[in-house]
Design a protein around this motif. Structure first.
Motif, PDB file in Angstrom:
ATOM      1  N   TRP A  91       0.887  -1.346  -0.059  1.00  0.00           N
ATOM      2  CA  TRP A  91       0.146  -0.191   0.029  1.00  0.00           C
ATOM      3  C   TRP A  91       0.807   1.329  -0.107  1.00  0.00           C
ATOM      4  N   VAL A  92       1.973   1.023   0.515  1.00  0.00           N
ATOM      5  CA  VAL A  92       3.104   2.414   0.502  1.00  0.00           C
ATOM      6  C   VAL A  92       4.284   2.202  -0.258  1.00  0.00           C
ATOM      7  N   GLY A  93       4.569   0.981  -0.606  1.00  0.00           N
ATOM      8  CA  GLY A  93       5.846   0.960  -1.188  1.00  0.00           C
ATOM      9  C   GLY A  93       7.017   0.289  -0.222  1.00  0.00           C
ATOM     10  N   PRO A  94       7.954   0.045  -0.999  1.00  0.00           N
ATOM     11  CA  PRO A  94       9.166  -0.481   0.104  1.00  0.00           C
ATOM     12  C   PRO A  94       9.424   0.401   1.397  1.00  0.00           C
ATOM     13  N   ASP A  95       9.910  -0.503   2.397  1.00  0.00           N
ATOM     14  CA  ASP A  95      10.335   0.093   3.700  1.00  0.00           C
ATOM     15  C   ASP A  95      11.697   0.807   3.482  1.00  0.00           C
ATOM     16  N   PRO A  96      11.991   2.205   3.698  1.00  0.00           N
ATOM     17  CA  PRO A  96      13.319   2.659   3.338  1.00  0.00           C
ATOM     18  C   PRO A  96      14.133   2.535   4.655  1.00  0.00           C
ATOM     19  N   THR A  97      13.561   2.269   5.753  1.00  0.00           N
ATOM     20  CA  THR A  97      14.087   2.201   7.093  1.00  0.00           C
ATOM     21  C   THR A  97      14.871   1.002   6.955  1.00  0.00           C
ATOM     22  N   LEU A  98      14.781   0.060   6.267  1.00  0.00           N
ATOM     23  CA  LEU A  98      15.636  -1.162   5.912  1.00  0.00           C
ATOM     24  C   LEU A  98      17.132  -0.977   5.593  1.00  0.00           C
ATOM     25  N   ASP A  99      17.206   0.308   4.893  1.00  0.00           N
ATOM     26  CA  ASP A  99      18.658   0.729   4.558  1.00  0.00           C
ATOM     27  C   ASP A  99      19.235   1.273   5.937  1.00  0.00           C
ATOM     28  N   PRO A 100      20.274   0.754   6.374  1.00  0.00           N
ATOM     29  CA  PRO A 100      20.902   1.340   7.617  1.00  0.00           C
ATOM     30  C   PRO A 100      21.359   2.897   7.207  1.00  0.00           C
ATOM     31  N   LEU A 101      21.573   3.268   6.021  1.00  0.00           N
ATOM     32  CA  LEU A 101      22.121   4.719   5.734  1.00  0.00           C
ATOM     33  C   LEU A 101      21.091   5.572   5.419  1.00  0.00           C
ATOM     34  N   TRP A 102      20.040   5.111   5.451  1.00  0.00           N
ATOM     35  CA  TRP A 102      18.544   6.258   5.114  1.00  0.00           C
ATOM     36  C   TRP A 102      18.373   6.987   6.400  1.00  0.00           C
ATOM     37  N   ARG A 103      17.979   7.954   5.986  1.00  0.00           N
ATOM     38  CA  ARG A 103      17.609   9.070   7.216  1.00  0.00           C
ATOM     39  C   ARG A 103      16.302   9.768   6.638  1.00  0.00           C
ATOM     40  N   ASP A 104      15.358   9.792   7.501  1.00  0.00           N
ATOM     41  CA  ASP A 104      14.006  10.661   6.999  1.00  0.00           C
ATOM     42  C   ASP A 104      14.389  12.291   6.868  1.00  0.00           C
ATOM     43  N   PRO A 105      13.961  12.536   5.677  1.00  0.00           N
ATOM     44  CA  PRO A 105      14.324  14.229   5.391  1.00  0.00           C
ATOM     45  C   PRO A 105      13.707  14.952   6.519  1.00  0.00           C
ATOM     46  N   SER A 106      12.550  14.564   6.997  1.00  0.00           N
ATOM     47  CA  SER A 106      11.908  15.521   8.053  1.00  0.00           C
ATOM     48  C   SER A 106      12.595  15.372   9.413  1.00  0.00           C
ATOM     49  N   GLY A 107      13.514  14.433   9.603  1.00  0.00           N
ATOM     50  CA  GLY A 107      14.173  14.178  10.968  1.00  0.00           C
ATOM     51  C   GLY A 107      13.190  13.152  11.742  1.00  0.00           C
ATOM     52  N   LEU A 108      12.155  12.415  11.252  1.00  0.00           N
ATOM     53  CA  LEU A 108      11.505  11.309  12.082  1.00  0.00           C
ATOM     54  C   LEU A 108      12.360  10.257  12.355  1.00  0.00           C
TER      55      LEU A 108
END
Length: 471
Positions: A91-108
């Motif tokens: 419903w929302v696409g792949p989970d970006p938090t599974l990438d250890p280098l990913w950071r939420d642009p809004s700081g969440l």
């Protein structure tokens, strides 16, 4: 049909010609025998095909089947939404938090991002289900919540509901009452379910609504004072459009104020009814007193019979959007005017409202299809003129089934500004905050063809046209 003389339904012309229906009826009949303690082992298995089918029995069986199907539909909705929360990827696409280098642009934090993904997945799934079943997403979620509440808190009552033994009205009343019990009060759930399950199967909806309040009150572990203080925080007034230029007003307020308001309406209506030349009914007088007290702010003016609504010159300043064909305004046409947030209204009311208008904007529409073709832009700031154009063309949120007035919506870029979308009428449309977040946070897509027609595509690939305007 005369039930006193025709007690059988012709087999060839009824549902009894359907083997699946006959089997379902037979199973319901055996289950009913079992509930009443009547052994069914010795009943002839051919009974369902040879018994005389009384039309009353047929009606009762159909009602029970419809009730069961309604509860099972609620449970199916709940299952889809629960699955969306567990596995939001569809419903929302792949989970970006599974990438250890990913950071939420809004700081969440990652936990907050995952929680938001679950919420958006449930919203997206509800919108998809609603589009497929001609319901709003809020109705889907409400029905799913009803099933979840009863299955968790009232297992006895829920089993009877799924079996078709409880009316839809009683199921809804029981779910509402059970939902207001504390989330950690399992003993209270058990006490409520033990009594309510039997009452829901025996009582008609009106009586059950009264009874279930008492059952809930006795089962609730908190004091009445605590519950009233919490309930009073949810006080509200709502307006629901009805037919023929009318509206229904409901107020959720403390009972003491409601009782005092009722007494004032009754007393004033009785006083007016005693006047010599008064011809209005008590119900009409109560409605007129209610309107005058609300609109005139409790002035000493005595409400009188009037063919046209009175609008005070001072007190409260409001803005009402009215779309009225120019020929109707001039008395040369009979096309209906449209009141924003309601729909079509009669010509006399429209002309009365128009007579007090302080500002007019010319809107050109297609005389056959009613499509907005152009709008006069006299305002200095372009965004204001564009919003006026869009709210005239789309009176409500563009999401499937949503009735949020466009004046209370965000103006959304169909193709995002960050992705090169233009701030132009062809790329803009009203979306309420709830559906704006679904469109931006999920694969839901709004499409526009070469002729300007809008449509939606859900994450599951389901496609449907955008709801047409009400005029």
């Amino acid at each position: 049909m005369d039930l006193s003389t025709n007690t059988e339904v012709a087999f060839e012309d009824s549902l009894w010609a359907d083997p699946e229906y006959v089997e379902a009826y037979w199973q319901t009949f055996l289950a009913d025998l079992e509930r009443r303690g009547i052994p069914g082992e010795d009943v002839d298995g051919e009974f369902a095909e040879t018994m005389p089918f009384d039309p009353i029995e047929q009606a009762v069986a159909l009602a029970r089947q419809a009730r069961s199907l309604s509860s099972r539909t609620d449970a199916a909705f709940a299952a889809v939404l629960a699955d969306a929360a567990r596995s939001p990827e569809q419903w929302v696409g792949p989970d970006p938090t599974l990438d250890p280098l990913w950071r939420d642009p809004s700081g969440l934090s990652n936990a907050a991002v995952r929680a938001r993904r679950r919420d958006l997945a449930v919203r997206s799934a509800a919108l998809d289900l609603g589009a497929r079943t001609q319901l709003s997403d809020l109705q889907v979620r409400s029905r799913a919540h009803k099933a979840k509440t009863l299955e968790e808190r009232c297992p006895r009552l829920w089993r009877a509901a799924v079996d078709g033994a409880i009316s839809e009205q009683n199921v809804a009343a029981a779910a509402h009452a059970a939902d207001t019990l504390p989330a950690d009060a399992r003993d209270a759930w058990e006490r409520f379910d033990e009594v309510a399950a039997d009452a829901a199967q025996r009582l008609a909806p009106g009586r059950f609504r009264q009874r279930v309040r008492t059952i809930r009150d006795r089962a609730h572990p908190e004091s009445r004072e605590e519950r009233h203080a919490r309930a009073a925080a949810d006080r509200d007034v709502r307006f629901h459009g009805d037919d023929d230029g009318m509206v229904c007003v409901t107020a959720f307020i403390p009972a003491s104020f409601g009782r005092l308001a009722e007494e004032r309406l009754d007393a004033t209506a009785r006083h007016l009814a005693s006047q010599t030349d008064e011809t209005r009914t008590t119900a009409q007088l109560r409605a007129d007193v209610f309107c005058d007290l609300l609109v005139h702010g409790g002035s000493d003016q005595v409400p009188t019979e009037r063919d046209e609504p009175a609008f005070p010159a001072a007190t409260v300043t409001t803005t009402v959007h009215l779309t009225i064909p120019v020929l109707t305004l001039l008395g040369a046409g009979d096309a209906p005017a449209t009141l924003d947030g309601y729909g079509p209204i009669d010509q006399d009311t429209a002309r009365t409202l128009a007579a007090g208008a302080s500002e007019w904007y010319r809107v050109l529409t297609d005389p056959v299809r009613g499509t907005v073709l152009d709008v006069e832009r006299r305002a200095y700031r372009v965004p204001r003129a564009l919003r006026r154009w869009l709210t005239a063309r789309h009176p409500y949120c563009l999401a499937p089934g949503c009735t949020r007035p466009s004046r209370l919506c965000d103006i959304d870029h169909r193709i995002r500004w960050a992705d090169g979308g233009a701030t132009a009428a062809s790329n803009l449309g009203p979306l309420c905050e709830r559906h704006h977040s679904v469109k931006d946070g999920t694969p839901w897509a709004m499409n526009r063809d070469d002729e300007g027609r809008l449509s939606w595509t859900s994450p599951t690939g389901f496609e449907l046209d955008a709801d047409p305007p009400p005029f």
